[in-house]
Motif scaffolding. Sequence first.
Motif, PDB file in Angstrom:
ATOM      1  N   LEU A   1     -12.639  39.817  -8.676  1.00  0.00           N
ATOM      2  CA  LEU A   1     -13.772  39.346  -9.491  1.00  0.00           C
ATOM      3  C   LEU A   1     -13.470  37.950 -10.027  1.00  0.00           C
ATOM      4  CD1 LEU A   1     -13.495  42.598  -9.784  1.00  0.00           C
ATOM      5  CD2 LEU A   1     -15.059  42.319 -11.656  1.00  0.00           C
ATOM      6  N   PRO A   2     -13.981  36.921  -9.374  1.00  0.00           N
ATOM      7  CA  PRO A   2     -13.665  35.563  -9.823  1.00  0.00           C
ATOM      8  C   PRO A   2     -14.200  35.267 -11.227  1.00  0.00           C
ATOM      9  CG  PRO A   2     -14.529  35.542  -7.588  1.00  0.00           C
ATOM     10  CD  PRO A   2     -14.754  36.933  -8.128  1.00  0.00           C
ATOM     11  N   PHE A   3     -13.410  34.531 -11.968  1.00  0.00           N
ATOM     12  CA  PHE A   3     -13.762  34.116 -13.334  1.00  0.00           C
ATOM     13  C   PHE A   3     -15.073  33.327 -13.349  1.00  0.00           C
ATOM     14  CE2 PHE A   3     -13.356  30.440 -16.332  1.00  0.00           C
ATOM     15  CZ  PHE A   3     -13.513  31.145 -17.511  1.00  0.00           C
ATOM     16  N   HIS A   4     -15.851  33.562 -14.393  1.00  0.00           N
ATOM     17  CA  HIS A   4     -17.078  32.781 -14.604  1.00  0.00           C
ATOM     18  C   HIS A   4     -17.210  32.480 -16.086  1.00  0.00           C
ATOM     19  CE1 HIS A   4     -18.999  36.218 -16.477  1.00  0.00           C
ATOM     20  NE2 HIS A   4     -18.453  36.957 -15.517  1.00  0.00           N
ATOM     21  N   GLN A   5     -18.170  31.669 -16.417  1.00  0.00           N
ATOM     22  CA  GLN A   5     -18.342  31.247 -17.808  1.00  0.00           C
ATOM     23  C   GLN A   5     -19.582  31.880 -18.446  1.00  0.00           C
ATOM     24  OE1 GLN A   5     -16.619  29.436 -19.824  1.00  0.00           O
ATOM     25  NE2 GLN A   5     -15.274  28.040 -18.714  1.00  0.00           N
ATOM     26  N   TYR A   6     -20.124  32.936 -17.808  1.00  0.00           N
ATOM     27  CA  TYR A   6     -21.415  33.462 -18.280  1.00  0.00           C
ATOM     28  C   TYR A   6     -21.398  34.010 -19.717  1.00  0.00           C
ATOM     29  CZ  TYR A   6     -22.523  33.221 -13.297  1.00  0.00           C
ATOM     30  OH  TYR A   6     -22.691  32.803 -12.004  1.00  0.00           O
ATOM     31  N   GLY A   7     -20.223  34.392 -20.187  1.00  0.00           N
ATOM     32  CA  GLY A   7     -20.176  34.966 -21.541  1.00  0.00           C
ATOM     33  C   GLY A   7     -20.022  33.921 -22.631  1.00  0.00           C
ATOM     34  N   SER A   8     -19.910  32.670 -22.224  1.00  0.00           N
ATOM     35  CA  SER A   8     -19.578  31.595 -23.164  1.00  0.00           C
ATOM     36  C   SER A   8     -20.497  31.531 -24.389  1.00  0.00           C
ATOM     37  CB  SER A   8     -19.608  30.275 -22.389  1.00  0.00           C
ATOM     38  OG  SER A   8     -19.437  29.213 -23.237  1.00  0.00           O
ATOM     39  N   SER A   9     -21.815  31.592 -24.161  1.00  0.00           N
ATOM     40  CA  SER A   9     -22.746  31.441 -25.294  1.00  0.00           C
ATOM     41  C   SER A   9     -22.645  32.593 -26.290  1.00  0.00           C
ATOM     42  CB  SER A   9     -24.187  31.320 -24.784  1.00  0.00           C
ATOM     43  OG  SER A   9     -24.470  32.419 -23.951  1.00  0.00           O
ATOM     44  N   LYS A  10     -22.176  33.742 -25.823  1.00  0.00           N
ATOM     45  CA  LYS A  10     -22.049  34.885 -26.733  1.00  0.00           C
ATOM     46  C   LYS A  10     -21.054  34.593 -27.854  1.00  0.00           C
ATOM     47  CE  LYS A  10     -23.041  38.499 -23.315  1.00  0.00           C
ATOM     48  NZ  LYS A  10     -22.466  39.678 -22.653  1.00  0.00           N
ATOM     49  N   TYR A  11     -20.022  33.810 -27.522  1.00  0.00           N
ATOM     50  CA  TYR A  11     -19.030  33.456 -28.555  1.00  0.00           C
ATOM     51  C   TYR A  11     -19.696  32.604 -29.637  1.00  0.00           C
ATOM     52  CZ  TYR A  11     -15.310  35.368 -25.640  1.00  0.00           C
ATOM     53  OH  TYR A  11     -14.510  36.222 -24.922  1.00  0.00           O
ATOM     54  N   ASP A  12     -20.613  31.743 -29.225  1.00  0.00           N
ATOM     55  CA  ASP A  12     -21.342  30.939 -30.215  1.00  0.00           C
ATOM     56  C   ASP A  12     -22.184  31.850 -31.112  1.00  0.00           C
ATOM     57  OD1 ASP A  12     -20.276  28.686 -29.092  1.00  0.00           O
ATOM     58  OD2 ASP A  12     -21.985  28.349 -27.750  1.00  0.00           O
ATOM     59  N   TYR A  13     -22.882  32.822 -30.497  1.00  0.00           N
ATOM     60  CA  TYR A  13     -23.716  33.737 -31.300  1.00  0.00           C
ATOM     61  C   TYR A  13     -22.861  34.492 -32.334  1.00  0.00           C
ATOM     62  CZ  TYR A  13     -26.826  33.326 -27.185  1.00  0.00           C
ATOM     63  OH  TYR A  13     -27.589  32.874 -26.144  1.00  0.00           O
ATOM     64  N   LEU A  14     -21.635  34.842 -31.891  1.00  0.00           N
ATOM     65  CA  LEU A  14     -20.764  35.620 -32.777  1.00  0.00           C
ATOM     66  C   LEU A  14     -20.039  34.741 -33.803  1.00  0.00           C
ATOM     67  CD1 LEU A  14     -19.216  37.893 -30.008  1.00  0.00           C
ATOM     68  CD2 LEU A  14     -20.469  38.768 -31.964  1.00  0.00           C
ATOM     69  N   GLY A  15     -20.077  33.414 -33.548  1.00  0.00           N
ATOM     70  CA  GLY A  15     -19.350  32.494 -34.422  1.00  0.00           C
ATOM     71  C   GLY A  15     -17.856  32.523 -34.149  1.00  0.00           C
ATOM     72  N   TRP A  16     -17.480  32.921 -32.918  1.00  0.00           N
ATOM     73  CA  TRP A  16     -16.064  32.976 -32.538  1.00  0.00           C
ATOM     74  C   TRP A  16     -15.746  31.794 -31.633  1.00  0.00           C
ATOM     75  CZ3 TRP A  16     -15.324  38.706 -30.454  1.00  0.00           C
ATOM     76  CH2 TRP A  16     -15.611  39.604 -31.480  1.00  0.00           C
ATOM     77  N   GLU A  17     -14.479  31.461 -31.636  1.00  0.00           N
ATOM     78  CA  GLU A  17     -14.050  30.409 -30.718  1.00  0.00           C
ATOM     79  C   GLU A  17     -13.809  31.028 -29.333  1.00  0.00           C
ATOM     80  OE1 GLU A  17     -10.453  27.344 -30.092  1.00  0.00           O
ATOM     81  OE2 GLU A  17     -10.710  28.164 -32.119  1.00  0.00           O
ATOM     82  N   TYR A  18     -14.278  30.362 -28.293  1.00  0.00           N
ATOM     83  CA  TYR A  18     -14.084  30.881 -26.929  1.00  0.00           C
ATOM     84  C   TYR A  18     -12.894  30.157 -26.302  1.00  0.00           C
ATOM     85  CZ  TYR A  18     -15.184  31.945 -22.010  1.00  0.00           C
ATOM     86  OH  TYR A  18     -15.123  32.359 -20.713  1.00  0.00           O
ATOM     87  N   PRO A  19     -11.779  30.856 -26.136  1.00  0.00           N
ATOM     88  CA  PRO A  19     -10.562  30.175 -25.679  1.00  0.00           C
ATOM     89  C   PRO A  19     -10.641  29.626 -24.256  1.00  0.00           C
ATOM     90  CG  PRO A  19     -10.162  32.541 -26.003  1.00  0.00           C
ATOM     91  CD  PRO A  19     -11.582  32.284 -26.395  1.00  0.00           C
ATOM     92  N   MET A  20     -11.621  30.084 -23.470  1.00  0.00           N
ATOM     93  CA  MET A  20     -11.666  29.672 -22.063  1.00  0.00           C
ATOM     94  C   MET A  20     -12.744  28.604 -21.818  1.00  0.00           C
ATOM     95  SD  MET A  20      -9.378  31.716 -20.603  1.00  0.00           S
ATOM     96  CE  MET A  20      -9.731  31.833 -18.855  1.00  0.00           C
ATOM     97  N   LYS A  21     -13.245  28.039 -22.886  1.00  0.00           N
ATOM     98  CA  LYS A  21     -14.377  27.116 -22.769  1.00  0.00           C
ATOM     99  C   LYS A  21     -14.152  25.997 -21.754  1.00  0.00           C
ATOM    100  CE  LYS A  21     -17.946  25.890 -25.875  1.00  0.00           C
ATOM    101  NZ  LYS A  21     -18.359  26.328 -27.174  1.00  0.00           N
ATOM    102  N   LYS A  22     -12.925  25.470 -21.748  1.00  0.00           N
ATOM    103  CA  LYS A  22     -12.677  24.308 -20.884  1.00  0.00           C
ATOM    104  C   LYS A  22     -12.087  24.688 -19.525  1.00  0.00           C
ATOM    105  CE  LYS A  22     -12.532  20.873 -24.412  1.00  0.00           C
ATOM    106  NZ  LYS A  22     -11.743  20.805 -25.642  1.00  0.00           N
ATOM    107  N   VAL A  23     -11.922  25.973 -19.303  1.00  0.00           N
ATOM    108  CA  VAL A  23     -11.284  26.389 -18.042  1.00  0.00           C
ATOM    109  C   VAL A  23     -12.320  26.356 -16.916  1.00  0.00           C
ATOM    110  CG1 VAL A  23     -10.081  28.286 -16.861  1.00  0.00           C
ATOM    111  CG2 VAL A  23      -9.616  27.811 -19.273  1.00  0.00           C
TER     112      VAL A  23
END
Length: 260
Positions: A210-232
């Motif tokens: 299952l190749p990595f994707h960034q689809y969950g990225s915006s959810k971290y914004d909704y939660l107010g959490w930092e997304y550690p993989m943002k730049k990957v």
Amino acid sequence: MDRGLVFNIQRYSVHDGGGIRTLIFLKGCPLRCPWCSNPESRKKVEPTTWKKNGKTEQIGEWCSSNELLDEVLKDEIFYRTSGGGVTLSGGEVLMQTEFASEFLKELKGLGIPTAIETTGCFPVERIEKLAPYVDQVLFDLKIMGHSEAKRVIGVDPEMVTKNFDYLLTQKQIQVVPRIPLIPEYTTNETNIQRLIHFLTVRRLEEVHLLPFHQYGSSKYDYLGWEYPMKKVQTLKQAEVDEIKELFERAGILANIDGLE
Ligand code: SF4
């Protein structure tokens, strides 16, 4: 437990188990994978909130086994005609073992094929409870180095191995190993070789990648959490092909599959 906490239901899925499926996402996960694309499912089995487009939304709804059954039976015709069924996902299904086993038992009673996705990070007794009602287990294998797995994602690899091996002994269950390809974490050569070794000593001949994707990225914004993989960066096709080839050279058919 007669009620389960569900945070999403995805209908008409063609991943995660074969045929047309309904995916039920149960809330709660004790792991902390930095790449998690369902961060709203993490931590406790209790509803949480996030702020989306200025509106506060609740994540997770308690429902009974019967209510959930009514929901999935709307698509029964698709399961029957496509060889599909219902897949319990998460989060981590084993966080709600009692509810999951009750629900799966009902499905089995109706002749609907069942699958679960799990990381196997609980005492084997929990898996044993579900096992009689499960046709297929999509089993995630991630970081195989013991200390790294504990440090990065909070997994005890010995427990994972014990659960995996227990499931392999259950003749009625098809175990499908799945590996998220996460740059910096699971795709380094040592980890891939450890994964290949894990599968070959068990004489397994197929894996889903299952190749990595960034689809969950915006959810971290909704939660107010930092997304550690943002730049990957996501993997290039050639990199995925190279990993696929490593498995196939070891005699393991590697399917490039859905999304982690
Ligand atoms: S196991 Fe799955 S749901 Fe849990 S933190 Fe990891 S990716 Fe997220």
